[in-house]
Design a protein around this motif. Structure first.
Motif, PDB file in Angstrom:
ATOM      1  N   TRP A  50       0.812  -1.222   0.000  1.00  0.00           N
ATOM      2  CA  TRP A  50       0.000   0.000   0.000  1.00  0.00           C
ATOM      3  C   TRP A  50       0.845   1.271   0.000  1.00  0.00           C
ATOM      4  O   TRP A  50       0.357   2.337  -0.368  1.00  0.00           O
ATOM      5  CB  TRP A  50      -0.927   0.028   1.220  1.00  0.00           C
ATOM      6  CG  TRP A  50      -2.041  -0.955   1.153  1.00  0.00           C
ATOM      7  CD1 TRP A  50      -2.091  -2.174   1.754  1.00  0.00           C
ATOM      8  CD2 TRP A  50      -3.265  -0.824   0.439  1.00  0.00           C
ATOM      9  NE1 TRP A  50      -3.266  -2.812   1.464  1.00  0.00           N
ATOM     10  CE2 TRP A  50      -4.008  -1.999   0.655  1.00  0.00           C
ATOM     11  CE3 TRP A  50      -3.809   0.179  -0.364  1.00  0.00           C
ATOM     12  CZ2 TRP A  50      -5.274  -2.209   0.099  1.00  0.00           C
ATOM     13  CZ3 TRP A  50      -5.058  -0.016  -0.922  1.00  0.00           C
ATOM     14  CH2 TRP A  50      -5.785  -1.201  -0.688  1.00  0.00           C
ATOM     15  N   VAL A  51       2.072   1.197   0.459  1.00  0.00           N
ATOM     16  CA  VAL A  51       2.932   2.372   0.474  1.00  0.00           C
ATOM     17  C   VAL A  51       4.301   2.013  -0.082  1.00  0.00           C
ATOM     18  O   VAL A  51       4.747   0.854  -0.025  1.00  0.00           O
ATOM     19  CB  VAL A  51       3.098   2.971   1.900  1.00  0.00           C
ATOM     20  CG1 VAL A  51       1.774   3.443   2.459  1.00  0.00           C
ATOM     21  CG2 VAL A  51       3.772   1.987   2.837  1.00  0.00           C
ATOM     22  N   ASP A  52       4.956   3.020  -0.608  1.00  0.00           N
ATOM     23  CA  ASP A  52       6.316   2.887  -1.107  1.00  0.00           C
ATOM     24  C   ASP A  52       7.167   3.869  -0.308  1.00  0.00           C
ATOM     25  O   ASP A  52       6.896   5.069  -0.314  1.00  0.00           O
ATOM     26  CB  ASP A  52       6.362   3.221  -2.600  1.00  0.00           C
ATOM     27  CG  ASP A  52       7.763   3.071  -3.165  1.00  0.00           C
ATOM     28  OD1 ASP A  52       8.515   2.234  -2.650  1.00  0.00           O
ATOM     29  OD2 ASP A  52       8.098   3.806  -4.124  1.00  0.00           O
ATOM     30  N   THR A  53       8.159   3.351   0.398  1.00  0.00           N
ATOM     31  CA  THR A  53       9.001   4.202   1.232  1.00  0.00           C
ATOM     32  C   THR A  53      10.442   4.122   0.749  1.00  0.00           C
ATOM     33  O   THR A  53      11.007   3.028   0.660  1.00  0.00           O
ATOM     34  CB  THR A  53       8.937   3.774   2.710  1.00  0.00           C
ATOM     35  OG1 THR A  53       7.576   3.765   3.144  1.00  0.00           O
ATOM     36  CG2 THR A  53       9.736   4.738   3.581  1.00  0.00           C
ATOM     37  N   ARG A  54      11.003   5.278   0.434  1.00  0.00           N
ATOM     38  CA  ARG A  54      12.409   5.358   0.045  1.00  0.00           C
ATOM     39  C   ARG A  54      13.193   6.027   1.173  1.00  0.00           C
ATOM     40  O   ARG A  54      12.684   6.915   1.853  1.00  0.00           O
ATOM     41  CB  ARG A  54      12.557   6.152  -1.247  1.00  0.00           C
ATOM     42  CG  ARG A  54      11.858   5.489  -2.424  1.00  0.00           C
ATOM     43  CD  ARG A  54      12.052   6.304  -3.692  1.00  0.00           C
ATOM     44  NE  ARG A  54      11.356   5.676  -4.820  1.00  0.00           N
ATOM     45  CZ  ARG A  54      11.342   6.173  -6.051  1.00  0.00           C
ATOM     46  NH1 ARG A  54      11.983   7.312  -6.311  1.00  0.00           N
ATOM     47  NH2 ARG A  54      10.693   5.543  -7.007  1.00  0.00           N
ATOM     48  N   ARG A  55      14.442   5.602   1.316  1.00  0.00           N
ATOM     49  CA  ARG A  55      15.273   6.120   2.404  1.00  0.00           C
ATOM     50  C   ARG A  55      15.369   7.648   2.312  1.00  0.00           C
ATOM     51  O   ARG A  55      15.686   8.214   1.265  1.00  0.00           O
ATOM     52  CB  ARG A  55      16.669   5.514   2.328  1.00  0.00           C
ATOM     53  CG  ARG A  55      17.583   5.900   3.496  1.00  0.00           C
ATOM     54  CD  ARG A  55      18.920   5.203   3.378  1.00  0.00           C
ATOM     55  NE  ARG A  55      18.772   3.763   3.459  1.00  0.00           N
ATOM     56  CZ  ARG A  55      18.711   3.064   4.581  1.00  0.00           C
ATOM     57  NH1 ARG A  55      18.753   3.707   5.748  1.00  0.00           N
ATOM     58  NH2 ARG A  55      18.593   1.746   4.568  1.00  0.00           N
ATOM     59  N   GLY A  56      15.061   8.308   3.423  1.00  0.00           N
ATOM     60  CA  GLY A  56      15.144   9.757   3.468  1.00  0.00           C
ATOM     61  C   GLY A  56      13.919  10.467   2.926  1.00  0.00           C
ATOM     62  O   GLY A  56      13.898  11.701   2.887  1.00  0.00           O
ATOM     63  N   SER A  57      12.885   9.701   2.477  1.00  0.00           N
ATOM     64  CA  SER A  57      11.687  10.316   1.908  1.00  0.00           C
ATOM     65  C   SER A  57      10.450   9.840   2.652  1.00  0.00           C
ATOM     66  O   SER A  57      10.468   8.814   3.350  1.00  0.00           O
ATOM     67  CB  SER A  57      11.549   9.965   0.424  1.00  0.00           C
ATOM     68  OG  SER A  57      12.665  10.425  -0.302  1.00  0.00           O
ATOM     69  N   ARG A  69       0.069   4.011  -2.667  1.00  0.00           N
ATOM     70  CA  ARG A  69      -0.134   3.385  -3.969  1.00  0.00           C
ATOM     71  C   ARG A  69      -1.157   2.261  -3.810  1.00  0.00           C
ATOM     72  O   ARG A  69      -1.520   1.898  -2.677  1.00  0.00           O
ATOM     73  CB  ARG A  69       1.169   2.832  -4.524  1.00  0.00           C
ATOM     74  CG  ARG A  69       1.760   1.701  -3.685  1.00  0.00           C
ATOM     75  CD  ARG A  69       2.956   1.079  -4.347  1.00  0.00           C
ATOM     76  NE  ARG A  69       3.468  -0.053  -3.593  1.00  0.00           N
ATOM     77  CZ  ARG A  69       4.391  -0.892  -4.044  1.00  0.00           C
ATOM     78  NH1 ARG A  69       4.889  -0.726  -5.245  1.00  0.00           N
ATOM     79  NH2 ARG A  69       4.791  -1.892  -3.298  1.00  0.00           N
ATOM     80  N   LEU A  70      -1.608   1.721  -4.920  1.00  0.00           N
ATOM     81  CA  LEU A  70      -2.480   0.548  -4.877  1.00  0.00           C
ATOM     82  C   LEU A  70      -1.620  -0.702  -5.022  1.00  0.00           C
ATOM     83  O   LEU A  70      -0.768  -0.775  -5.911  1.00  0.00           O
ATOM     84  CB  LEU A  70      -3.511   0.600  -6.007  1.00  0.00           C
ATOM     85  CG  LEU A  70      -4.611   1.650  -5.869  1.00  0.00           C
ATOM     86  CD1 LEU A  70      -5.513   1.622  -7.097  1.00  0.00           C
ATOM     87  CD2 LEU A  70      -5.443   1.413  -4.625  1.00  0.00           C
ATOM     88  N   PRO A  71      -1.825  -1.697  -4.166  1.00  0.00           N
ATOM     89  CA  PRO A  71      -1.018  -2.913  -4.258  1.00  0.00           C
ATOM     90  C   PRO A  71      -1.402  -3.739  -5.480  1.00  0.00           C
ATOM     91  O   PRO A  71      -2.501  -3.594  -6.024  1.00  0.00           O
ATOM     92  CB  PRO A  71      -1.372  -3.656  -2.960  1.00  0.00           C
ATOM     93  CG  PRO A  71      -2.740  -3.191  -2.627  1.00  0.00           C
ATOM     94  CD  PRO A  71      -2.803  -1.756  -3.077  1.00  0.00           C
ATOM     95  N   PRO A  72      -0.507  -4.618  -5.928  1.00  0.00           N
ATOM     96  CA  PRO A  72      -0.826  -5.465  -7.087  1.00  0.00           C
ATOM     97  C   PRO A  72      -2.128  -6.236  -6.926  1.00  0.00           C
ATOM     98  O   PRO A  72      -2.870  -6.417  -7.885  1.00  0.00           O
ATOM     99  CB  PRO A  72       0.384  -6.407  -7.168  1.00  0.00           C
ATOM    100  CG  PRO A  72       1.501  -5.634  -6.540  1.00  0.00           C
ATOM    101  CD  PRO A  72       0.870  -4.827  -5.448  1.00  0.00           C
ATOM    102  N   ALA A  73      -2.433  -6.692  -5.707  1.00  0.00           N
ATOM    103  CA  ALA A  73      -3.665  -7.464  -5.502  1.00  0.00           C
ATOM    104  C   ALA A  73      -4.906  -6.651  -5.837  1.00  0.00           C
ATOM    105  O   ALA A  73      -5.938  -7.197  -6.221  1.00  0.00           O
ATOM    106  CB  ALA A  73      -3.749  -7.953  -4.055  1.00  0.00           C
TER     107      ALA A  73
END
Length: 458
Positions: A72-79, A84-88
Motif C-alpha cells: 500500500w505504500v512505497d518508502t524510500r530512504r530519506g523520503s 499506492r495501490l497494491p498489485p492485488a
C-alpha cells in the motif's frame, strides 16, 4: 497531505477486533480504495501522524510496516511514504465492492474491475493525442472515425464484412438499445426468460409489451421462440446469444439460423446483445456465426470496465445514418475523450482478454467445484460469461438472498431477470471475485440454504 487531513480521511478507524497497528493499516487501505486518500500522495511524518491520530509513534511505524509489506505504500530512504495501490488491488477481475472490502460482498452486479495498468496507459496515450478532438465542438455525432474503423475491422476479421459507416458509437450497450428502441418504436418485444434485468426495465418504462421465450443453460426453447416472434410480429426481439446473461448459454448455429428465419417470417427486427461475446471460457475460444440479418450491439463494460461508457451499434449504413440524426443520439453518445481511451484499449485487446479469460476460467471452476454434488441446488458450468445460474431445489431465492444479506452477501434473485416474474428458485452467482472471496461466498450460501440432506446428497 497534512496530519489533520489524514485524521479526517480515516475518521473513527479503531476496531475492537484488531490491534491498533492492524486497524490503522486497514483504515489507510480502505480510505485509499474509496478515494478519501489520493494514490500518489505522501503521508505525514510519523511523529505528526501519531499526534494527530492519538497513538504512539511505534503504532504508526508498525502500521506503515504492514502497509509496506502488503504493497500500500512505497518508502524510500530519506523520503516520506507514498500511497499506492497494491498489485492485488490492480490485477484482480472483481471490483472492490464484490470482494467485501467496504462491508458486504456485493454480487448483484456481474461486472469486472478496471485493468488498472492497461487503462492508465491508455488514458495517457489518449491524452497525448487529444489535441484534434479538443479543437472540435465536443459533439460526438456517430462517433470518432478512428474508433468506428477499428470496430469495423474487428467485425470484418471475425468474418462479418463491415464498413465504418455501419458503426454508431453510444455511451454503452443500454444506450445503444435505448436508441434503437426509440427509433424502431416496437409495440412488442420478444425477450428471453430469463434475461439481463436492465433492458427489461427500459422496455417497461416505455410501455412496450414483453413477450417471453424460455432459455436455460441447455439452450433456447425454439417452439416458444416461434410463438414469441409471432406475437411480436412487426416489432423487435432482444436476444443475448453469446454466453447469455444470466444462464451463460451459447446459442448453437442451427438455432441462430432458425431465429433468422423466424425474424424474416414475422417481420421482427432482432437485436443481438454481444456484450458477453468476448468472455469465451471454452478451452479453444472461437467466434461463433452471428444471427443472420440481426442488428448487433456491444460495449466495453463486461470485457474492460463498466466505467468506460462506450458502446456501439452495428447495422446497415442507412439505419446507422438515421440513428445518427435521431434526437436521442447526441445525449446517448459517448464523450469523445472516452472514445479515445476505448480506441487505445480496443486496438490491443487480445492480451487483456487472454488474462481475463484465464482468471475467470480458474474462478468459475473453483466456485463450481465448491458447489458441485450438493442436492440443494443444480447448475451447469457455463462455457462463458461471468456467473453461475443456480436453481435452488429446496428454498425460494428471495429467502436465501435475505439470509445471505444478513451474513454480508448481496445476491440477485431470479425474478428480477424474468419478464413474467418467474424463476423464484434461481440465483445468479458471479464468479468475478478472487478465490479467497469465492470461498466465503460458498460458505455464506451454505448457511443461507440451511442444512444439506445427507440422504439426498449426490
Amino acid at each position: 497531505m497534512t496530519d489533520n487531513q489524514l485524521a479526517a480521511a480515516l475518521g473513527a478507524w479503531r476496531r475492537p477486533d484488531a490491534g491498533l497497528a492492524r486497524a490503522l493499516a486497514d483504515a489507510v487501505g480502505d480510505a485509499t480504495l474509496d478515494g478519501r486518500l489520493r494514490v500518489g500522495s505522501r503521508l505525514p511524518a510519523e511523529r505528526r501522524a501519531a499526534a494527530a491520530l492519538g497513538v504512539s509513534r511505534g503504532t504508526v511505524v508498525a502500521a506503515l510496516g504492514i502497509l509496506r509489506d502488503e504493497g500500500w505504500v512505497d518508502t524510500r530512504r530519506g523520503s516520506a511514504s507514498t500511497l499506492r495501490l497494491p498489485p492485488a488491488a490492480t490485477t484482480r477481475i472483481a471490483p472492490s465492492s464484490a470482494i467485501g472490502e467496504h462491508g458486504a460482498i456485493d454480487l448483484r452486479r456481474a461486472v469486472p474491475a478496471a485493468p488498472h495498468a492497461s487503462y492508465q496507459r491508455a488514458v495517457l496515450r489518449a491524452a497525448e493525442r487529444s489535441g484534434p478532438v479538443l479543437a472540435e465542438s465536443g459533439e460526438a455525432g456517430p462517433g470518432l472515425p478512428e474508433l468506428r474503423s477499428l470496430l469495423a475491422d474487428r467485425y470484418t476479421a471475425e468474418g462479418l464484412a463491415t464498413r465504418p459507416e455501419q458503426i454508431l458509437i453510444t455511451s454503452g450497450a443500454r444506450s445503444a438499445l435505448a436508441l434503437l428502441s426509440a427509433h424502431l418504436r416496437p409495440r412488442a418485444v420478444a425477450v428471453e426468460i430469463p434475461t439481463y434485468a436492465d433492458p427489461l426495465a427500459g422496455f417497461r418504462a416505455s410501455g412496450t409489451r414483453l413477450v417471453g421465450c424460455r432459455v436455460t443453460a441447455d439452450g433456447w426453447d425454439l417452439d416458444q421462440l416461434d410463438g414469441a416472434f409471432r406475437t411480436a410480429a412487426g416489432g423487435m426481439a432482444y436476444l443475448v446469444p453469446d454466453f447469455q446473461n444470466p444462464t451463460g448459454a451459447l446459442m448453437p448455429k442451427a438455432a441462430r439460423r432458425t431465429v433468422a428465419r423466424l425474424a424474416e417470417r414475422h417481420r421482427v427486427t432482432v437485436v443481438a446483445d454481444e456484450t458477453m461475446r468476448d468472455l469465451d471460457l471454452r478451452d479453444a475460444p472461437a467466434p461463433v456465426q452471428r444471427i443472420p440479418g440481426s442488428l448487433l450491439i456491444g460495449s466495453a463494460a463486461k470485457t474492460i470496465w463498466a466505467g468506460l461508457r462506450v458502446g456501439w451499434v452495428r447495422g446497415p449504413a442507412a439505419l446507422v445514418g438515421e440513428l445518427a440524426h435521431h434526437p436521442l443520439c447526441e445525449p446517448l453518445s459517448a464523450a469523445p475523450t472516452q472514445q479515445l481511451v476505448a480506441t487505445e484499449l480496443l486496438r490491443d485487446l487480445e492480451p487483456l482478454l487472454r488474462d481475463r479469460r484465464t482468471a475467470l476460467r480458474r474462478q468459475r471452476d473453483h466456485l463450481s467445484g465448491l458447489l458441485a454434488g450438493d442436492d440443494r441446488w443444480r447448475f451447469a458450468v457455463p462455457p462463458g460469461g461471468l456467473a453461475l445460474w443456480l436453481r435452488l431445489t429446496t428454498e425460494r431465492a428471495d429467502l436465501v438472498a435475505t439470509r445471505a444479506r444478513a451474513r454480508g452477501l448481496e445476491l440477485s434473485a431470479g425474478p428480477s431477470f424474468a419478464a413474467d416474474a418467474t424463476h423464484a428458485h434461481h440465483l445468479r452467482l458471479p464468479y468475478t471475485p478472487p478465490i479467497s472471496t469465492l470461498d466465503r461466498v460458498a460458505t455464506v450460501l451454505d448457511l443461507a440454504c440451511g442444512h444439506r440432506d445427507p440422504q439426498g446428497a449426490g
